[in-house]
Design a protein around this motif. Sequence first.
Motif, short mmCIF file in Angstrom:
data_model
loop_
_atom_site.label_atom_id
_atom_site.label_comp_id
_atom_site.label_asym_id
_atom_site.label_seq_id
_atom_site.Cartn_x
_atom_site.Cartn_y
_atom_site.Cartn_z
N GLY A 49 75.30 32.78 28.14
CA GLY A 49 76.27 33.04 27.07
C GLY A 49 76.92 34.40 27.11
N VAL A 52 82.06 33.47 29.23
CA VAL A 52 82.61 32.14 28.95
C VAL A 52 83.16 31.59 30.26
CG1 VAL A 52 84.35 30.83 27.68
CG2 VAL A 52 83.18 32.74 26.58
N ARG A 63 72.69 18.77 25.05
CA ARG A 63 73.72 19.37 24.18
C ARG A 63 74.65 20.25 25.00
NH1 ARG A 63 69.94 22.44 20.15
NH2 ARG A 63 68.70 22.52 22.06
N ASP A 64 75.93 20.16 24.72
CA ASP A 64 76.93 20.98 25.41
C ASP A 64 76.85 22.41 24.86
OD1 ASP A 64 79.13 22.18 26.57
OD2 ASP A 64 80.45 20.46 26.27
N ILE A 65 76.51 23.37 25.74
CA ILE A 65 76.42 24.77 25.31
C ILE A 65 77.48 25.62 26.01
CG2 ILE A 65 73.95 24.61 24.76
CD1 ILE A 65 73.42 26.08 27.45
N THR A 66 78.45 24.99 26.63
CA THR A 66 79.49 25.71 27.37
C THR A 66 80.22 26.69 26.47
OG1 THR A 66 79.83 23.66 28.61
CG2 THR A 66 81.41 25.44 28.95
N LYS A 68 79.16 28.93 24.48
CA LYS A 68 78.49 29.36 23.26
C LYS A 68 78.09 30.83 23.39
CE LYS A 68 78.16 25.29 21.11
NZ LYS A 68 78.80 25.01 19.80
N PRO A 69 78.09 31.58 22.27
CA PRO A 69 77.68 32.99 22.34
C PRO A 69 76.19 33.13 22.66
CG PRO A 69 78.03 32.32 20.06
CD PRO A 69 78.50 31.18 20.92
N ASP A 72 73.50 32.10 20.10
CA ASP A 72 73.34 30.65 19.96
C ASP A 72 72.54 30.07 21.13
OD1 ASP A 72 74.76 30.72 17.63
OD2 ASP A 72 76.55 29.74 18.40
N ILE A 73 72.78 30.60 22.33
CA ILE A 73 72.05 30.14 23.51
C ILE A 73 70.56 30.46 23.35
CG2 ILE A 73 71.76 30.40 26.00
CD1 ILE A 73 74.36 29.03 25.26
N ALA A 76 68.95 28.22 20.89
CA ALA A 76 68.81 26.86 21.40
C ALA A 76 67.51 26.69 22.20
CB ALA A 76 70.01 26.49 22.27
N ASN A 106 65.35 30.28 16.30
CA ASN A 106 66.28 29.58 15.42
C ASN A 106 65.54 29.02 14.20
OD1 ASN A 106 68.68 28.50 14.49
ND2 ASN A 106 68.47 26.62 15.67
#
Length: 250
Positions: A49, A52, A63-66, A68-69, A72-73, A76, A106
Amino acid sequence: MLSVEGLSKVFGGFTAVSDVSFKVDRGEILGLIGPNGSGKSTTFNCIAGHYVPTRGRIAFDGRDITGKPANDICHAGIGRTFQIPRPFHKLTVLENVALAAWFGQNRKVDRTTCWRQAAEALELVGLPRDPHATTEGMGAAALKKLELARALASQPTLLLADESLNGLDPGEMQQAADMLSMIRRERGITIIWVEHIMGVLMRVVDRVVVLNHGAIIYDGNPHGAQENPAVIEVYLGRDAVKHQSGEAHR
């Protein structure tokens, strides 16, 4: 567990990573290797993250994490270390790790849980749990361990280890490699190990992905990589490939 599909990263007019695709199975230790400038750190930073991607898709646990900051990574379930450890020198060693436990998960955690998780992470990497121990005077190996403890304190299911051998002597390198194996064994954590030093890493990983000039030139078992002409040329030069070919014909 992790799927990288068609990943590309362009900086201005320079393509650092071009159409990189690979997968990581749960419980695997994957070595992401290549010479300096091969694109491995850029690939790593896209997953973590920090960057980008220009193109491509990254999925974690479906889950698509493309794009993501980084926070958030991390939340996850992907923890990471950094090539150059930068601890908070005004905090104790235990406080450095507890801070990662506090912000890296999280979920809400109380102070008691954070201190316990920090102490467990320090014990796992072989650093003292003394609440008064400071970072002053810590050598390269100890700082690498602290960096690893901070990543583990965020309770990841996937660990991204960035050049854990850099700056270590041969004995410390072997200890670092053994530690990553132990973390997989004790915690069941999947690991992607980014490295340019092949020797020690090859004895630990289940599979290697080799990058050169931003593209994958090999994806398979470590033994095959050490015999692959393209990998040999990247690391040792064309003369080494000719020598190997000559030996094979004898």
